[in-house]
Write a protein that holds these residues in place. Structure first.
Motif, mmCIF file in Angstrom:
data_model
loop_
_atom_site.group_PDB
_atom_site.id
_atom_site.type_symbol
_atom_site.label_atom_id
_atom_site.label_comp_id
_atom_site.label_asym_id
_atom_site.label_seq_id
_atom_site.Cartn_x
_atom_site.Cartn_y
_atom_site.Cartn_z
ATOM 1 N N SER A 151 0.842 -1.191 0.000
ATOM 2 C CA SER A 151 0.000 0.000 0.000
ATOM 3 C C SER A 151 0.879 1.243 0.000
ATOM 4 N N GLY A 152 1.929 1.211 0.825
ATOM 5 C CA GLY A 152 2.855 2.339 0.900
ATOM 6 C C GLY A 152 3.672 2.516 -0.358
ATOM 7 N N ILE A 153 4.207 1.409 -0.888
ATOM 8 C CA ILE A 153 5.048 1.481 -2.085
ATOM 9 C C ILE A 153 4.247 1.983 -3.282
ATOM 10 N N LEU A 154 3.088 1.393 -3.506
ATOM 11 C CA LEU A 154 2.263 1.797 -4.642
ATOM 12 C C LEU A 154 1.832 3.258 -4.518
ATOM 13 N N ASN A 155 1.414 3.645 -3.326
ATOM 14 C CA ASN A 155 0.952 5.017 -3.110
ATOM 15 C C ASN A 155 2.082 6.024 -3.289
ATOM 16 N N SER A 156 3.311 5.604 -2.975
ATOM 17 C CA SER A 156 4.453 6.519 -3.093
ATOM 18 C C SER A 156 4.647 6.986 -4.525
ATOM 19 N N PHE A 157 4.377 6.105 -5.477
ATOM 20 C CA PHE A 157 4.568 6.473 -6.879
ATOM 21 C C PHE A 157 3.526 7.486 -7.358
ATOM 22 N N THR A 158 2.357 7.506 -6.716
ATOM 23 C CA THR A 158 1.383 8.552 -7.016
ATOM 24 C C THR A 158 1.995 9.916 -6.750
ATOM 25 N N TYR A 159 2.749 10.010 -5.669
ATOM 26 C CA TYR A 159 3.279 11.293 -5.253
ATOM 27 C C TYR A 159 4.612 11.625 -5.892
ATOM 28 N N VAL A 160 5.210 10.644 -6.543
ATOM 29 C CA VAL A 160 6.323 10.970 -7.443
ATOM 30 C C VAL A 160 5.738 11.803 -8.583
ATOM 31 N N GLY A 161 4.636 11.293 -9.143
ATOM 32 C CA GLY A 161 3.963 12.027 -10.209
ATOM 33 C C GLY A 161 3.417 13.353 -9.736
ATOM 34 N N ALA A 162 2.837 13.369 -8.536
ATOM 35 C CA ALA A 162 2.252 14.595 -7.999
ATOM 36 C C ALA A 162 3.305 15.682 -7.788
ATOM 37 N N SER A 163 4.494 15.298 -7.314
ATOM 38 C CA SER A 163 5.566 16.275 -7.090
ATOM 39 C C SER A 163 6.080 16.831 -8.412
ATOM 40 N N VAL A 164 6.142 15.979 -9.427
ATOM 41 C CA VAL A 164 6.541 16.438 -10.759
ATOM 42 C C VAL A 164 5.527 17.457 -11.280
ATOM 43 N N ALA A 165 4.238 17.143 -11.120
ATOM 44 C CA ALA A 165 3.185 18.027 -11.611
ATOM 45 C C ALA A 165 3.141 19.341 -10.854
ATOM 46 N N SER A 166 3.368 19.288 -9.553
ATOM 47 C CA SER A 166 3.284 20.492 -8.728
ATOM 48 C C SER A 166 4.260 21.556 -9.204
ATOM 49 N N PHE A 167 5.514 21.160 -9.399
ATOM 50 C CA PHE A 167 6.518 22.113 -9.883
ATOM 51 C C PHE A 167 6.434 22.264 -11.396
ATOM 52 N N GLY A 168 6.239 21.139 -12.092
ATOM 53 C CA GLY A 168 6.249 21.150 -13.542
ATOM 54 C C GLY A 168 5.158 22.016 -14.146
ATOM 55 N N TYR A 169 3.933 21.907 -13.628
ATOM 56 C CA TYR A 169 2.841 22.712 -14.147
ATOM 57 C C TYR A 169 3.039 24.194 -13.851
ATOM 58 N N ALA A 170 3.632 24.489 -12.685
ATOM 59 C CA ALA A 170 3.927 25.886 -12.352
ATOM 60 C C ALA A 170 4.951 26.449 -13.333
ATOM 61 N N PHE A 171 5.990 25.652 -13.633
ATOM 62 C CA PHE A 171 7.043 26.085 -14.559
ATOM 63 C C PHE A 171 6.485 26.268 -15.974
ATOM 64 N N ILE A 172 5.699 25.290 -16.432
ATOM 65 C CA ILE A 172 5.138 25.358 -17.784
ATOM 66 C C ILE A 172 4.194 26.558 -17.924
ATOM 67 N N ASP A 198 4.116 29.330 -16.117
ATOM 68 C CA ASP A 198 4.849 30.592 -16.017
ATOM 69 C C ASP A 198 5.593 30.923 -17.308
ATOM 70 N N ASN A 199 6.053 29.892 -18.028
ATOM 71 C CA ASN A 199 6.897 30.118 -19.196
ATOM 72 C C ASN A 199 6.203 29.916 -20.543
ATOM 73 N N PHE A 200 5.181 29.060 -20.583
ATOM 74 C CA PHE A 200 4.538 28.752 -21.862
ATOM 75 C C PHE A 200 3.020 28.945 -21.853
ATOM 76 N N GLY A 201 2.452 29.200 -20.688
ATOM 77 C CA GLY A 201 1.014 29.432 -20.596
ATOM 78 C C GLY A 201 0.231 28.170 -20.251
ATOM 79 N N TRP A 202 -1.037 28.368 -19.896
ATOM 80 C CA TRP A 202 -1.877 27.256 -19.462
ATOM 81 C C TRP A 202 -2.268 26.326 -20.607
ATOM 82 N N ALA A 203 -2.234 26.815 -21.847
ATOM 83 C CA ALA A 203 -2.557 25.958 -22.990
ATOM 84 C C ALA A 203 -1.564 24.811 -23.090
ATOM 85 N N ALA A 204 -0.289 25.096 -22.830
ATOM 86 C CA ALA A 204 0.748 24.062 -22.865
ATOM 87 C C ALA A 204 0.524 23.025 -21.773
ATOM 88 N N VAL A 205 0.051 23.482 -20.625
ATOM 89 C CA VAL A 205 -0.253 22.562 -19.523
ATOM 90 C C VAL A 205 -1.362 21.603 -19.936
#
Length: 405
Positions: free
Chosen positions: A345-366, A368-375
């Motif tokens: 349960s812990g291992i599988l759930n951890s990978f959800t938050y690998v993706g979530a952490s990427v999205a949290s910063f990644g969507y902010a970066f995209i 800020d630099n390319f607009g919401w359409a790119a997101v």
């Protein structure tokens, strides 16, 4: 475990539901207050996202560690410590004036939150039994969606009459009450190391051996992609709505309250489909495919009214909750006879938050630099890729389930 006090099915479900409801609310209150925090502290979206990203990283790493520990010690004690920790963090955040300190505290909150779901799954499994586990954990899991509905209605209401800091103070008060309820309800329950129920002639298998045997690597990738969509949309949709449609802060937050409503419906629908197909990967493929279809208008940059855009984004996020339910809540039951429910349960759930952490910063970066359409285009690519991987994994997962019945 043998000799352990057992609560009734309904008490277990109700208790698990309430614990996860309040803990989830105390995890989302920062994201729900993000627009106001950015405005009050006069910081950029990227700077504000550091707290979310950091907490998702600590949560993800903590899920693996806490999942393993959850099969070794009492889940009752582990959940008690976790609830106390997240309450203290929420109290401290309410007094912070610098985003750097908030970021550190929210990373600690990620660790506390990581101590909840894995041992809670084990607690439910051992209290109600494997046969009733799926229905029980489905109801407990719905508390996340209902908790999200609550927080996205509660936060705008608080912001209309007072400052964002009081959101965290109120949630801390609710959390203290929940701790007292949990301690009272679980008094006398003694749970130690999880029991192993595999056949005597079966050789002991290591954690990595079990991962290889079950063919979990593609499932890990699928879960990461699900996390990118689910938590990325949940975190940044209020900002997208505010900037693209020029809504007020409280209105932009309130407009996304439909997210958890569809998420809850999606979990119920996915569980209904699962009861027909009896296969987590087949059900997840269907949910991903629906999400992919919902992204096409965005990927094609078709101009849609605010309500339609919000509903499409909510549908995508909702489908990901259905996928999450399949891959995070139901798959661990297949490892119960190995005494590894909390671990996986812990291992599988951890990978959800690998993706979530990427999205949290990644969507902010995209954005800020390319607009919401790119997101929005990235949502389409993610959903399509995940659907393909999920479809290709069905055969292997079906074989594993047949061999381990």
């Amino acid at each position: 475990m043998e000799g352990t006090k057992k609560l009734s099915y309904y008490k277990v479900v109700a208790l698990g539901f309430l614990v996860y409801f309040f803990s989830y609310a105390m995890r989302l209150d920062y994201s729900a207050s993000l627009v106001s925090i950015i405005s009050d502290l006069n910081i950029t979206k990227t700077a504000a996202s550091a707290a979310v990203t950091g907490s998702l990283i600590t949560y993800g790493v903590g899920q693996v560690i806490c999942g393993i520990i959850g099969d070794k010690i009492s889940p009752v004690k582990m959940i008690s410590v976790a609830m106390l920790g997240t309450v203290l963090v929420n109290i401290l955040v309410s007094f912070c004036t610098r985003i750097e300190l908030i970021t550190v505290l929210w990373c600690i909150n990620g660790v506390c939150q990581a101590m909840l779901w894995p041992p809670l799954c084990r607690f439910v499994s051992e209290q109600v039994g494997t046969e009733k586990y799926s229905n029980a954990v489905t109801i407990v899991g719905l508390s996340a969606s209902i908790g999200t509905i609550f927080i996205y209605l509660f936060v705008p209401a608080v912001l209309e009459i007072t400052i964002w800091r009081n959101v965290f103070r109120c949630m801390s008060f609710f959390g203290i009450i929940m701790i007292l309820v949990w301690l009272f309800a679980t008094r006398g329950i003694k749970m130690g190391k999880a029991a192993v129920q595999k056949k005597k002639e079966e050789k002991k298998i290591s954690l990595f051996g079990m991962i290889a045997l079950a063919g979990l690597i593609p499932i890990f990738i699928i879960i990461i992609l699900q996390g990118i969509l689910r938590d990325g949309i949940q975190t940044w949709l209020p900002s997208l709505v505010k900037e693209e449609f020029k809504f007020e802060e409280s209105t932009s937050i309130l407009s996304t309250a439909v997210l958890p409503v569809l998420s809850m419906v999606s979990v119920i629908i996915s569980n209904t489909i699962y009861n027909k197909l009896k296969n987590e990967l087949k059900t997840a493929t269907i949910m991903f495919s629906v999400a992919a279809l919902a992204t096409f208008p965005m990927a094609l940059e078709i101009k849609t009214p605010p309500l339609v855009s919000i509903l499409l984004a909510s549908l995508i996020s909702g489908c990901m909750h259905g996928v999450n339910h399949m891959l995070i809540s139901l798959i661990p039951k297949h490892f119960s006879r190995y005494g590894m429910v909390s671990t996986f349960s812990g291992i599988l759930n951890s990978f959800t938050y690998v993706g979530a952490s990427v999205a949290s910063f990644g969507y902010a970066f995209i954005s800020d630099n390319f607009g919401w359409a790119a997101v929005q285009i990235s949502w389409c690519v993610t959903a399509v890729v995940a659907s393909i991987i999920c479809l290709l994994k069905i055969k292997g997962w079906t074989s594993f389930m047949k061999e381990n019945r």
